[in-house]
Design a protein around this motif. Structure first.
Motif, short mmCIF file in Angstrom:
data_model
loop_
_atom_site.label_atom_id
_atom_site.label_comp_id
_atom_site.label_asym_id
_atom_site.label_seq_id
_atom_site.Cartn_x
_atom_site.Cartn_y
_atom_site.Cartn_z
N LEU A 6 56.88 -33.14 1.17
CA LEU A 6 55.93 -34.03 1.84
C LEU A 6 54.51 -33.69 1.44
CD1 LEU A 6 55.31 -36.20 3.90
CD2 LEU A 6 55.27 -34.43 5.65
N ALA A 7 53.84 -34.64 0.82
CA ALA A 7 52.45 -34.46 0.40
C ALA A 7 51.99 -35.75 -0.23
CB ALA A 7 52.31 -33.30 -0.58
N MET A 8 50.73 -35.83 -0.48
CA MET A 8 50.23 -37.00 -1.18
C MET A 8 50.87 -37.05 -2.57
SD MET A 8 48.27 -38.83 0.64
CE MET A 8 47.49 -39.80 -0.64
N GLY A 9 51.51 -38.19 -2.85
CA GLY A 9 52.16 -38.32 -4.14
C GLY A 9 53.36 -37.42 -4.30
N GLY A 10 53.88 -36.84 -3.19
CA GLY A 10 55.04 -35.97 -3.28
C GLY A 10 54.72 -34.61 -3.86
N MET A 18 47.61 -28.88 5.72
CA MET A 18 46.62 -29.63 4.96
C MET A 18 46.88 -31.13 5.07
SD MET A 18 45.63 -29.48 0.89
CE MET A 18 45.13 -27.77 1.02
N ASN A 19 48.16 -31.51 5.01
CA ASN A 19 48.51 -32.92 5.16
C ASN A 19 48.15 -33.43 6.55
OD1 ASN A 19 49.76 -33.90 2.65
ND2 ASN A 19 51.21 -32.25 3.00
N ARG A 76 44.28 -28.29 15.54
CA ARG A 76 43.00 -27.78 15.03
C ARG A 76 43.18 -26.47 14.28
NH1 ARG A 76 42.20 -32.16 16.03
NH2 ARG A 76 40.61 -33.15 17.35
N LYS A 77 42.28 -26.22 13.35
CA LYS A 77 42.28 -24.95 12.62
C LYS A 77 41.92 -23.81 13.56
CE LYS A 77 40.86 -26.76 8.08
NZ LYS A 77 39.84 -26.72 7.03
N GLY A 78 42.43 -22.63 13.24
CA GLY A 78 42.03 -21.44 13.95
C GLY A 78 42.53 -21.33 15.37
N GLN A 79 43.58 -22.07 15.73
CA GLN A 79 44.06 -21.98 17.11
C GLN A 79 45.22 -21.00 17.26
OE1 GLN A 79 45.02 -26.07 18.00
NE2 GLN A 79 47.12 -25.84 17.33
N GLY A 80 45.51 -20.26 16.20
CA GLY A 80 46.47 -19.17 16.32
C GLY A 80 47.92 -19.56 16.17
N SER A 81 48.24 -20.75 15.68
CA SER A 81 49.64 -21.13 15.51
C SER A 81 49.77 -22.12 14.37
CB SER A 81 50.20 -21.75 16.80
OG SER A 81 49.51 -22.94 17.12
N LYS A 82 50.97 -22.16 13.75
CA LYS A 82 51.27 -23.13 12.72
C LYS A 82 51.44 -24.51 13.37
CE LYS A 82 51.51 -20.34 9.14
NZ LYS A 82 50.62 -20.48 7.97
N PHE A 83 51.35 -25.55 12.56
CA PHE A 83 51.43 -26.89 13.12
C PHE A 83 52.76 -27.14 13.82
CE2 PHE A 83 52.98 -31.27 12.65
CZ PHE A 83 52.11 -31.89 13.54
N LEU A 84 53.88 -26.75 13.20
CA LEU A 84 55.18 -27.04 13.81
C LEU A 84 55.35 -26.30 15.13
CD1 LEU A 84 57.67 -27.21 10.81
CD2 LEU A 84 56.62 -29.08 12.09
#
Length: 252
Positions: A6-10, A18-19, A76-84
């Protein structure tokens, strides 16, 4: 497209975070790709909360989709956890709220308001889920605090101060600590004093004396402690501000 692609253009070189940030900037096509690719993740989280299999035709799954989209917007960035990890928490919250709402509506239909064993089990499940979420949030706070303490330690080193040195220079009397705290707050309220501190890595004692009621001797004696307190404010260490009290600063 697989999750790993999963990303821009695969492009597999784009991390998920980042996505997510790109989607927040208005890339709706990318947002939809993220949601579509992570439907198995959403279904898994929803099924765990509901403690039963959930398919894509169920209302619970729709709530999970909306919650995942909400997580994309709120991350948000810097909140101490990965997105998932963050998305997992948001989905759980929304599903629990949904179940509670549905449960209240169902109970309202029955005039006798009698609780069955199943009702009690469901309520216990709510309590367990809320406890899990509270534990997760507290863990995130602890993780954030530890990260900020490490950053704070590194910043102090730029001023020749270690936690060990700071503990030795901590004023013994409560009134002295309170005066130091006041001096630090006054310092960070004047941009010219902050510039001097950052540039010289020293306390601007002469200029600071114009704004405080303490004697020069007192300021000089507690200068490292005042610098340490000021850096908590200047560094934006929000998780450490509770330490800025007459009793202590984070030295552990």
């Amino acid at each position: 497209m697989s999750v790993s692609q999963l990303a821009m253009g695969g492009n597999i070189n784009y991390p998920l975070e980042m996505n997510v940030f790109r989607a927040q900037q208005g890339d709706e096509s990318l947002r939809n790709k993220i949601i579509e690719s992570y439907q198995p993740f959403i279904k898994k989280v929803v099924s765990k909360v509901c403690n039963r299999f959930i398919d894509q035709t169920m209302d619970e799954f729709s709530v999970g989709l909306v919650a995942f989209n909400e997580a994309i917007t709120q991350y948000r960035k810097g909140q101490g956890s990965k997105f998932l990890t963050f998305a997992d928490m948001v989905i759980r919250r929304r599903i629990i709220d949904f179940i509670r709402k549905e449960s209240r509506q169902v109970r309202h239909i029955y005039l006798d308001q009698t609780k069955t064993d199943e009702d009690n089990e469901m309520e216990e499940s709510y309590v367990e889920q809320r406890a899990a979420i509270d534990y997760y949030e507290e863990s995130c706070k602890i993780s954030e605090r530890m990260d900020q303490i490490d950053s704070y330690r590194k910043l102090l080193l730029e001023y020749g101060i270690t936690f060990d040195v700071l503990s030795r220079h901590c004023p013994k009397h409560a009134d002295a600590r309170e005066n130091a705290k006041i001096s630090a707050k006054i310092l960070v309220g004047h941009p010219e004093l902050i510039r001097f501190l950052k540039k010289k890595k020293q306390l601007p004692i002469k200029d600071l004396l114009q704004f405080v009621s303490c004697s020069r001797k007192t300021i000089e004696r507690n200068r490292k402690y005042i610098i340490a307190l000021a850096l908590i404010y200047i560094g934006g260490f929000s998780a450490l501000t509770s330490y800025i009290e007459p009793e202590s600063v984070p030295v552990h």
